[in-house]
Write a protein that holds these residues in place. Structure first.
Motif, PDB file in Angstrom:
ATOM      1  N   VAL A   1     133.150 -34.477   1.329  1.00  0.00           N
ATOM      2  CA  VAL A   1     131.981 -34.078   2.112  1.00  0.00           C
ATOM      3  C   VAL A   1     132.405 -33.110   3.214  1.00  0.00           C
ATOM      4  CG1 VAL A   1     130.126 -34.942   3.592  1.00  0.00           C
ATOM      5  CG2 VAL A   1     130.882 -36.304   1.659  1.00  0.00           C
ATOM      6  N   TYR A   2     131.623 -32.050   3.412  1.00  0.00           N
ATOM      7  CA  TYR A   2     131.896 -31.054   4.451  1.00  0.00           C
ATOM      8  C   TYR A   2     130.653 -30.879   5.303  1.00  0.00           C
ATOM      9  CZ  TYR A   2     135.657 -30.025   1.216  1.00  0.00           C
ATOM     10  OH  TYR A   2     136.746 -30.147   0.392  1.00  0.00           O
ATOM     11  N   ASN A   3     130.842 -30.284   6.495  1.00  0.00           N
ATOM     12  CA  ASN A   3     129.694 -29.877   7.291  1.00  0.00           C
ATOM     13  C   ASN A   3     129.916 -28.416   7.656  1.00  0.00           C
ATOM     14  OD1 ASN A   3     128.276 -29.297   9.948  1.00  0.00           O
ATOM     15  ND2 ASN A   3     127.327 -31.206   9.325  1.00  0.00           N
ATOM     16  N   LEU A   4     128.917 -27.564   7.350  1.00  0.00           N
ATOM     17  CA  LEU A   4     129.103 -26.118   7.532  1.00  0.00           C
ATOM     18  C   LEU A   4     129.408 -25.766   8.976  1.00  0.00           C
ATOM     19  CD1 LEU A   4     126.256 -24.672   5.261  1.00  0.00           C
ATOM     20  CD2 LEU A   4     128.674 -25.078   4.723  1.00  0.00           C
ATOM     21  N   VAL A   5     128.927 -26.585   9.931  1.00  0.00           N
ATOM     22  CA  VAL A   5     129.140 -26.285  11.344  1.00  0.00           C
ATOM     23  C   VAL A   5     130.426 -26.943  11.863  1.00  0.00           C
ATOM     24  CG1 VAL A   5     128.120 -26.403  13.656  1.00  0.00           C
ATOM     25  CG2 VAL A   5     126.623 -26.247  11.633  1.00  0.00           C
ATOM     26  N   PHE A   6     130.610 -28.234  11.583  1.00  0.00           N
ATOM     27  CA  PHE A   6     131.693 -28.996  12.230  1.00  0.00           C
ATOM     28  C   PHE A   6     132.980 -29.076  11.404  1.00  0.00           C
ATOM     29  CE2 PHE A   6     127.608 -30.837  13.620  1.00  0.00           C
ATOM     30  CZ  PHE A   6     127.669 -30.421  14.936  1.00  0.00           C
ATOM     31  N   SER A   7     132.855 -29.110  10.084  1.00  0.00           N
ATOM     32  CA  SER A   7     134.066 -29.249   9.267  1.00  0.00           C
ATOM     33  C   SER A   7     133.901 -28.476   7.961  1.00  0.00           C
ATOM     34  CB  SER A   7     134.318 -30.733   8.960  1.00  0.00           C
ATOM     35  OG  SER A   7     133.143 -31.306   8.377  1.00  0.00           O
ATOM     36  N   PRO A   8     133.829 -27.116   8.088  1.00  0.00           N
ATOM     37  CA  PRO A   8     133.596 -26.310   6.880  1.00  0.00           C
ATOM     38  C   PRO A   8     134.826 -26.300   5.966  1.00  0.00           C
ATOM     39  CG  PRO A   8     134.014 -24.883   8.781  1.00  0.00           C
ATOM     40  CD  PRO A   8     133.993 -26.296   9.294  1.00  0.00           C
ATOM     41  N   PRO A   9     134.627 -26.004   4.670  1.00  0.00           N
ATOM     42  CA  PRO A   9     135.783 -25.883   3.771  1.00  0.00           C
ATOM     43  C   PRO A   9     136.551 -24.601   4.110  1.00  0.00           C
ATOM     44  CG  PRO A   9     133.772 -25.182   2.664  1.00  0.00           C
ATOM     45  CD  PRO A   9     133.347 -25.731   3.993  1.00  0.00           C
ATOM     46  N   ALA A  10     137.836 -24.545   3.704  1.00  0.00           N
ATOM     47  CA  ALA A  10     138.648 -23.358   4.008  1.00  0.00           C
ATOM     48  C   ALA A  10     138.031 -22.115   3.374  1.00  0.00           C
ATOM     49  CB  ALA A  10     140.075 -23.582   3.513  1.00  0.00           C
ATOM     50  N   LYS A  11     137.574 -22.243   2.118  1.00  0.00           N
ATOM     51  CA  LYS A  11     136.931 -21.106   1.455  1.00  0.00           C
ATOM     52  C   LYS A  11     135.458 -21.444   1.240  1.00  0.00           C
ATOM     53  CE  LYS A  11     137.385 -18.157  -2.562  1.00  0.00           C
ATOM     54  NZ  LYS A  11     137.440 -18.348  -3.990  1.00  0.00           N
ATOM     55  N   GLU A  12     134.590 -20.528   1.687  1.00  0.00           N
ATOM     56  CA  GLU A  12     133.154 -20.817   1.659  1.00  0.00           C
ATOM     57  C   GLU A  12     132.672 -21.303   0.284  1.00  0.00           C
ATOM     58  OE1 GLU A  12     130.794 -17.612   3.395  1.00  0.00           O
ATOM     59  OE2 GLU A  12     129.027 -18.453   2.405  1.00  0.00           O
ATOM     60  N   GLY A  13     131.998 -22.421   0.276  1.00  0.00           N
ATOM     61  CA  GLY A  13     131.371 -22.903  -0.955  1.00  0.00           C
ATOM     62  C   GLY A  13     132.303 -23.558  -1.960  1.00  0.00           C
ATOM     63  N   VAL A  14     133.591 -23.729  -1.569  1.00  0.00           N
ATOM     64  CA  VAL A  14     134.560 -24.277  -2.540  1.00  0.00           C
ATOM     65  C   VAL A  14     135.238 -25.515  -1.960  1.00  0.00           C
ATOM     66  CG1 VAL A  14     136.680 -23.795  -3.839  1.00  0.00           C
ATOM     67  CG2 VAL A  14     135.001 -21.972  -3.476  1.00  0.00           C
ATOM     68  N   CYS A  15     135.357 -26.561  -2.784  1.00  0.00           N
ATOM     69  CA  CYS A  15     135.981 -27.802  -2.305  1.00  0.00           C
ATOM     70  C   CYS A  15     137.478 -27.612  -2.066  1.00  0.00           C
ATOM     71  CB  CYS A  15     135.749 -28.915  -3.342  1.00  0.00           C
ATOM     72  SG  CYS A  15     136.504 -30.486  -2.837  1.00  0.00           S
ATOM     73  N   ASP A  16     137.946 -27.963  -0.857  1.00  0.00           N
ATOM     74  CA  ASP A  16     139.381 -27.851  -0.521  1.00  0.00           C
ATOM     75  C   ASP A  16     140.223 -28.720  -1.444  1.00  0.00           C
ATOM     76  OD1 ASP A  16     138.640 -26.324   1.617  1.00  0.00           O
ATOM     77  OD2 ASP A  16     139.026 -27.861   3.146  1.00  0.00           O
ATOM     78  N   LYS A  17     139.663 -29.870  -1.840  1.00  0.00           N
ATOM     79  CA  LYS A  17     140.483 -30.860  -2.543  1.00  0.00           C
ATOM     80  C   LYS A  17     140.597 -30.581  -4.029  1.00  0.00           C
ATOM     81  CE  LYS A  17     139.908 -34.400   0.858  1.00  0.00           C
ATOM     82  NZ  LYS A  17     138.632 -34.688   1.525  1.00  0.00           N
ATOM     83  N   CYS A  18     139.490 -30.124  -4.679  1.00  0.00           N
ATOM     84  CA  CYS A  18     139.559 -29.977  -6.143  1.00  0.00           C
ATOM     85  C   CYS A  18     139.083 -28.630  -6.650  1.00  0.00           C
ATOM     86  CB  CYS A  18     138.796 -31.123  -6.816  1.00  0.00           C
ATOM     87  SG  CYS A  18     137.012 -30.931  -6.713  1.00  0.00           S
ATOM     88  N   GLY A  19     138.601 -27.749  -5.747  1.00  0.00           N
ATOM     89  CA  GLY A  19     138.238 -26.392  -6.174  1.00  0.00           C
ATOM     90  C   GLY A  19     136.849 -26.257  -6.789  1.00  0.00           C
TER      91      GLY A  19
END
Ligand code: AMP
Length: 216
Positions: A139-157
């Motif tokens: 789970v991500y939050n666009l304001v507080f904890s965004p993913p490293a690459k927009e729209g893509v899960c850091d953990k599994c891509g």
């Protein structure tokens, strides 16, 4: 920390999942989220998932009967011996009674409910900017904890999505259901001397600190 049979209470989007994951690591007890279990059942197309899907997409509660056995089986597993963190269960007074019975059968009646308090307008903003991974559940939050690459899960891509039940009209329905059915649980556990309340509208690290202090 002494008390490890824990229930996290609070409205949808209060941060229960985030805090439960962190506490689960720190206390070495499993994080049991009925929402995650149901979403997995929906992804896998199991009989439970097929029954739950439309109800969840409307923001309503799945029937108590559908959940009782999965919760009972999960709590009976050996990894719950040192404790557990329940997130999203119980959701109404009937489930609180069912849970009390399950825990009594398992000899685990010693229980602490931790409530995260967050106002409705904060919830609506938070959930609208939440993005979830449909594959691994991160789970991500666009304001507080965004993913490293927009729209893509850091953990599994995988590509991130707005959960169908995080759309604004469904959020409002979930909050309505929360106030009508779930909020009375605070009194239920308070009357039994098993409730501690912490503010959930401060940064996650501060919430965690307050929860740890409440757990003792
Ligand atoms: P959550 O991820 O906890 O917000 O749960 C998402 C959805 O799953 C809820 O809006 C309900 O439709 C369903 N759900 C999760 N836990 C329960 C529960 N204990 N009782 C009934 N429905 C639930």
């Amino acid at each position: 920390m002494s008390q490890k049979n824990l229930i996290l209470l609070g409205p949808p989007g209060a941060g229960k999942g985030t805090q439960a994951k962190e506490l689960s690591t720190r206390l070495s007890v499993p994080h049991i989220s009925t929402g995650d279990m149901l979403r997995e059942a929906v992804r896998e197309g199991t009989p439970l998932g097929l029954k739950a899907k439309a109800v969840m997409e409307r923001g309503e509660l799945v029937s108590d009967e559908l959940l009782t056995e999965i919760v009972r089986e999960r709590l009976a597993k050996a990894d719950c011996d040192p404790g557990f963190i329940l997130d999203g269960y119980p959701r109404n007074l009937a489930q609180a009674g069912i849970l009390a019975g399950i825990l009594e059968d398992l000899g685990k009646s010693d229980l602490l409910a931790l409530e995260l308090e967050v106002a409705d307008d904060v919830i609506v903003t938070r959930l609208g900017s939440r993005r979830s991974c449909p594959d691994c559940g991160a789970v991500y939050n666009l304001v507080f904890s965004p993913p490293a690459k927009e729209g893509v899960c850091d953990k599994c891509g995988a590509g991130l999505v707005l959960r169908k039940d995080d759309k604004e009209d469904v959020i409002r329905e979930r909050l309505r259901v929360y106030h009508e059915k779930t909020a009375p649980l605070s009194d239920y556990y308070r009357q039994r001397g098993r409730l501690k309340t912490v503010p959930g509208d401060v940064p996650p690290a501060q919430v965690l600190e307050k929860l740890e202090r409440a757990i003792g």
